[in-house]
Each structure stands twice: as structure tokens, then as C-alpha cells.
Design a protein around this motif. Sequence first.
Motif: not given
Length: 376
Positions: A117-134
Amino acid sequence: MNKSDLKRDYYMLKGPLAKKGYDWWWHSLTAYNKKTGEERPFFIEYFVCNPALAEEEPTLGQLPENQKTGKKPSYCMIKAGTWGKNPKQIHNFYSMKYFNCPDDELNIQVGDCSLTETHMSGFARVSEEDAKNHPEYMCDAGDMMWDLDIDKQITFNVGYGASSIFRKLNSFEMFWHAEGIKTQYSGTIWLDGEEYEVIPEKSYGYADKNWGGDFTSPWLWISSCNMASLISGKKLNNSAFEAGGGRPKAFGIEIPRKLLIGFYYEGTMYEYNFARFWNLVKINFDFEEGDEVHSWHVNASNKNSKMELVLYCKRDEMMLFNYEAPDGQKRHNRLWNGGNGWGELKLYKKDGTLIDHVKIENAGCEYGGMMTNDIL
């Protein structure tokens, strides 16, 4: 109602919803480029689908072989991104076998991402190649990280429609609770190597959650807590506007043209909630997809007051949001979503006396569904 109810923020995928259900926690806010000071709106969402079908790897419903065999999706998706110039949505998927959240508090841990409720942390990462191929990732390339404190200050509680008895009965196809229609965030976001500062008083933040067995279509959402009176010129620091809905289903029956609206105006909640029929609520709304600017019109009244809202958002600063339903179908292919909306709201007493004329900025805004002309 502006009554806080943290139980509605708990993880809900029990019983039938564990095999055919989703649960998501949504956050949106404005941050400022550390070098240039430029403002930019961001969103971060923790999205869970069909936990009882979990396998070692996340199961993606849009993968052609899963489509052929009718295999349903199962995963925790971290969805993060930004609106404005070059908007993007970045999706990372985790197996539900490695998702943890207790039953009696919001405390999500998955991979290196967390949410309370009071904190969040993290990441999201997708390469150009993966975005195109998937294409089954349903997303763009990008790299986003966050470390944020959360302070939810004003709640819009939809009332008995999401109460424990209706939750147990799974009476609605899509449930909603907005614990933070005004939320102050603080901390840091990094997007593609650029650092953004999140300043509480200027974060114009919002936090809610949805859960259920499917999504409503069409689907409308408008939210802002950056407001000023056009009459007095004063900033409205204890105010927030919220509208959501579309075509909900209760016990499998469609209820067309329904919104839940709350305008918390300097300490008083003006509510237009179709479920509170004794308040004689009337609502009408429409959306227009423009070549350069999209527009929303919402008019609502109850036995004590009425309001008129017009909202705009630039088309090229919005994007078509991607989700798949728990049954594996991707029906929502024209779901416009933005975070740079602006407009005006007039609030009246029932006798027509103007209470205030309000300027709205930094608004979250959404409209769409299976197709653009899915008008109610």
C-alpha cells in the motif's frame, strides 16, 4: 463515498476466478526529467491472470500454438510505460508459481518487483528484437525502473457493489475499487536511461484495482486530481474526480450505459453511482475519436446536484492498450489510453446554482473496447 477499504485491495483470485480470472493493481502519475525539468506521465501495473493454471514458465495466450489448442494464459504481467511523446507499454511476464501475496494484506513479490500500500519498486525491460519477434508479448521495446513511496489520500469506494458478499458470489464480471483517486508519489523513475524525479505535490497520482472474470466493453475511465477553480483562481488541493464503467455485467446480464462517478470537491463527495438508485442518478456520456484530439463528454445528475464534464487528450500522446482476457482472447483492440488529458467541469446544485467551474489537467483517460464504434 470516500471511505477507505484496504480489504478491497487484497489479492482476489480464489475459487472460480483462480482458473478464469484476473486481478490488477494500477498506478499512474506525473514525473519530471532530472536534467530538463520536462514533465512526463507514467503508469505501472501489476497484473495477474489464472493463477491455478500456473506452469514453470508463464503461459502467453497470444502464442499461436496456445491459440490453436485453446490453452489459457497464466502469468503475472508487469506492465509499465509512459504517455506523451513516443508513448510505450512494456510487458514482462512471470510464472504464477513464483508470485507471492498473502491473503490478508497487499504485499506482492514477484521477481525483483514488489508492491504494498505504501511502496513499490521494480523494472520492465524488452529489447527491440524481442518486441519485434514476440507479438505475443503485446508490447513495445523499452527499459523502465521505479522506486516509489505511495500515499493514498482520497478514496472512491463504489459501495455495496464490491462488498464481500458480491465478491464471494462473483456477481460482477468486472469489480473496481479506487483507494487512491488522489495519491501522492515520491521517488525516482528511470526510462530508457533518463532519470525522472517524482515530487509528491506535483505527482498528480492515482491508484486503483480491478478484478473479475472478463473486461467490460466498451470501457471508460477518467481521473484527475490536478484541479483549479476558474472562478476563484485557487488550486483545489483537496479534490479529485473519478469516472469508470461502460457496459457492466451483473450475474451474466449486461447493464448498458452505466458509469460510477465520484467528484470529491474540497471535502465533499458528489457521487453519481447507478447502484444507488434511491439517489435518482442519471448519466449520459459519449466519446469522439478525432484525427488529432480525442474528446469525452460526461453529464450526470442526482437528487441534489449535477455536473458537466468535457475532456480532451491528444491522439498522438495516447496509445492503444493491450490486454488479453482470462479465456485467452484478445478482444480489446481499440482501447485508447492516455495520461495527459485536460478539460473543464461545471458543478451545480440541483436548482441550477453553479457551485464551481473547474479546470482539469494531468488527467488519466481511457475509452474503447473491441472496436472504436463500440459505442453504448
